[in-house]
Design a protein around this motif. Structure first.
Motif, short mmCIF file in Angstrom:
data_model
loop_
_atom_site.label_atom_id
_atom_site.label_comp_id
_atom_site.label_asym_id
_atom_site.label_seq_id
_atom_site.Cartn_x
_atom_site.Cartn_y
_atom_site.Cartn_z
N SER A 246 -50.57 5.11 -31.03
CA SER A 246 -51.78 4.68 -30.15
C SER A 246 -51.42 3.86 -29.00
CB SER A 246 -52.97 3.98 -30.93
OG SER A 246 -52.59 2.78 -31.14
N ASP B 178 -59.51 18.07 -23.50
CA ASP B 178 -59.55 17.05 -24.54
C ASP B 178 -58.28 16.52 -25.17
OD1 ASP B 178 -60.40 15.45 -26.63
OD2 ASP B 178 -60.98 16.95 -28.09
N LYS B 179 -57.46 16.08 -23.92
CA LYS B 179 -56.15 15.29 -24.22
C LYS B 179 -56.21 14.33 -23.07
CE LYS B 179 -53.62 18.30 -26.65
NZ LYS B 179 -52.73 19.29 -26.83
N PRO B 180 -55.54 13.16 -23.38
CA PRO B 180 -55.34 12.10 -22.56
C PRO B 180 -54.66 12.31 -21.27
CG PRO B 180 -54.69 11.25 -24.88
CD PRO B 180 -54.73 13.07 -24.70
N THR C 11 -59.86 0.04 -23.64
CA THR C 11 -59.72 1.37 -24.28
C THR C 11 -58.54 1.55 -25.04
OG1 THR C 11 -61.48 2.28 -22.60
CG2 THR C 11 -59.59 3.80 -23.54
N THR C 12 -58.54 2.26 -26.23
CA THR C 12 -57.33 2.47 -26.86
C THR C 12 -57.37 3.76 -26.98
OG1 THR C 12 -58.43 2.21 -29.04
CG2 THR C 12 -57.32 0.49 -28.13
N ILE C 13 -56.28 4.60 -26.99
CA ILE C 13 -55.96 5.91 -27.09
C ILE C 13 -55.15 6.37 -28.13
CG2 ILE C 13 -55.06 8.05 -25.90
CD1 ILE C 13 -55.95 6.56 -23.10
N ASP C 14 -55.65 7.24 -28.96
CA ASP C 14 -55.13 7.48 -30.56
C ASP C 14 -54.38 8.79 -30.21
OD1 ASP C 14 -54.20 7.67 -32.94
OD2 ASP C 14 -56.24 7.67 -33.97
N ASN D 25 -63.67 13.48 -19.63
CA ASN D 25 -62.57 13.07 -20.24
C ASN D 25 -62.34 11.34 -20.20
OD1 ASN D 25 -60.30 12.48 -21.60
ND2 ASN D 25 -59.18 14.26 -20.52
N GLU D 26 -62.79 10.69 -21.28
CA GLU D 26 -62.46 9.26 -21.20
C GLU D 26 -61.14 8.79 -21.75
OE1 GLU D 26 -65.22 6.51 -23.57
OE2 GLU D 26 -66.39 8.34 -23.09
N LYS D 27 -60.04 9.70 -22.10
CA LYS D 27 -58.89 9.21 -22.64
C LYS D 27 -58.00 9.18 -21.39
CE LYS D 27 -59.69 11.69 -26.82
NZ LYS D 27 -59.89 13.04 -27.19
#
Ligand code: PEP
Ligand code: MN
Length: 336
Positions: free
Chosen positions: A89, A201-203, A80-83, A229-231
């Protein structure tokens, strides 16, 4: 079993799918994240997944034998990458560096740290404004005003902010000023907080609990994912053991284990992991060699004057030398 639903699944197709699954004694949980729609199916019965995979409205289906499902590596081959935007990122080929003070203290303090981050091309600032302290008489943070000040100094330079949220009621007011919500070690199993962060909607970076197992950390992440939330980022920050020679036992083993068990990025926090300034840099480097996707560490212009955790905080020179060593390490083939 995890079923990925196609976005265009009709009501009838969904009902038929759910009927087949409940007839087969599966308990179903609907999970709708920013990216995908899933059905998490918990049951004992063996089922031929091809029958499910061929049903209308089903995009993919995976058997996951782990107790935690959505955060498991078993169904998701790619990391998983988080932008975070602005070219920042986490979880790709780069190593993310997150640095800053334990606590946001003053405008002047933050200004000097912002300059230090810019000079060393560090794109993510850490800094607590709600501080979980063992003593109620210790400095407990500058609150939302401190966060707004941090944001006003960081945002013009595209520096992203990670900061700790301690309770559900703080989420909304923090939201506009935060790029990554940190769940601290003491709140690692605060399931109400984890549920609530599943709806934003935030990591979210989740630290391992003070005496938490790796499995418990993965379950905490599963709470957030299953609420939508998957971030997510996992953080090894040391655990309490019988050893008293240092603040915590930094569990470097956990980094490789977490990478193997989960597709989520793993961040190492050697500052809290050992609690002694002189040992922090080498542990940061060791974490990267062990496969961490990034490090988070404490830095302050004058650590001896810091209002919290000064004993484990790097000064600017030490931080600069660490960044330099990380860059050299990444150019070598030692990490591969
Ligand atoms: C922190 O990051 O300053 C902190 C309090 O961390 P932890 O929850 O790991 O103790
Ligand atoms: Mn700290």
């Amino acid at each position: 079993m995890i079923i990925q639903l196609s976005k265009s699944i009709s009501g009838d197709q969904r009902k038929h799918l759910c009927d087949v699954l409940t007839q087969n004694k599966y308990n179903l949980t609907d999970v709708k994240t920013q990216a995908e729609n899933y059905l998490v199916c918990i049951g004992k019965k063996e089922i031929d997944i091809r029958t499910i995979g061929n049903m209308a409205g089903v995009k993919d289906v995976h058997i996951v034998s782990d107790d935690y499902k959505l955060v498991s590596r078993k169904w998701k081959v790619h990391n998983t990458t988080i932008d975070l935007g602005d070219g920042v990122s986490i979880g790709g080929n780069d190593i993310s560096i997150m640095a800053g003070p334990c606590s946001v203290e003053s405008d002047e303090q933050m200004q000097t740290i912002v300059e230090h981050l810019i000079k060393n091309k560090i794109r993510i600032m850490r800094g607590g404004v709600f501080k979980p302290r063992s003593s109620p008489y210790a400095f407990r943070g500058a609150g939302v005003e401190g966060l707004k000040m941090m944001y006003s100094l960081c945002a013009p330079h595209g520096i992203k902010i990670i900061t700790e949220v301690m309770q559900v009621s703080q989420i909304e007011e923090m939201m506009p000023y935060v790029d990554i919500f940190q769940v601290g070690a003491r709140n690692s199993q605060n399931f109400n907080l984890l549920d609530a962060l599943g709806e934003v909607d935030k990591p979210v970076l989740i630290k391992r609990g003070i005496s938490g197992t790796i499995e418990e950390l993965l379950h905490s992440a599963e709470y957030v994912f299953s609420k939508g939330n998957e971030k997510l980022l996992l953080c090894e920050r040391g655990i309490r053991t019988f050893e008293t020679a240092y603040r915590n036992t930094f569990d470097i083993n956990a980094i490789q284990v977490l990478k193997e068990k989960s597709h989520l990025p793993v961040i190492a926090d050697p500052s809290h992991g050992v609690g002694i300034r002189n040992y922090v840099s080498k542990l940061a480097l060791a974490s990267i060699i062990s496969g961490a996707d990034g490090v988070i560490y404490e830095v302050h212009e004058k650590p001896e004057e810091a209002l919290s955790d000064g004993q484990q905080t790097l000064n600017f020179l030490e931080s600069e030398q660490l960044v330099d060593k990380i860059n050299k390490l990444l150019l070598s083939d030692i990490c591969s």
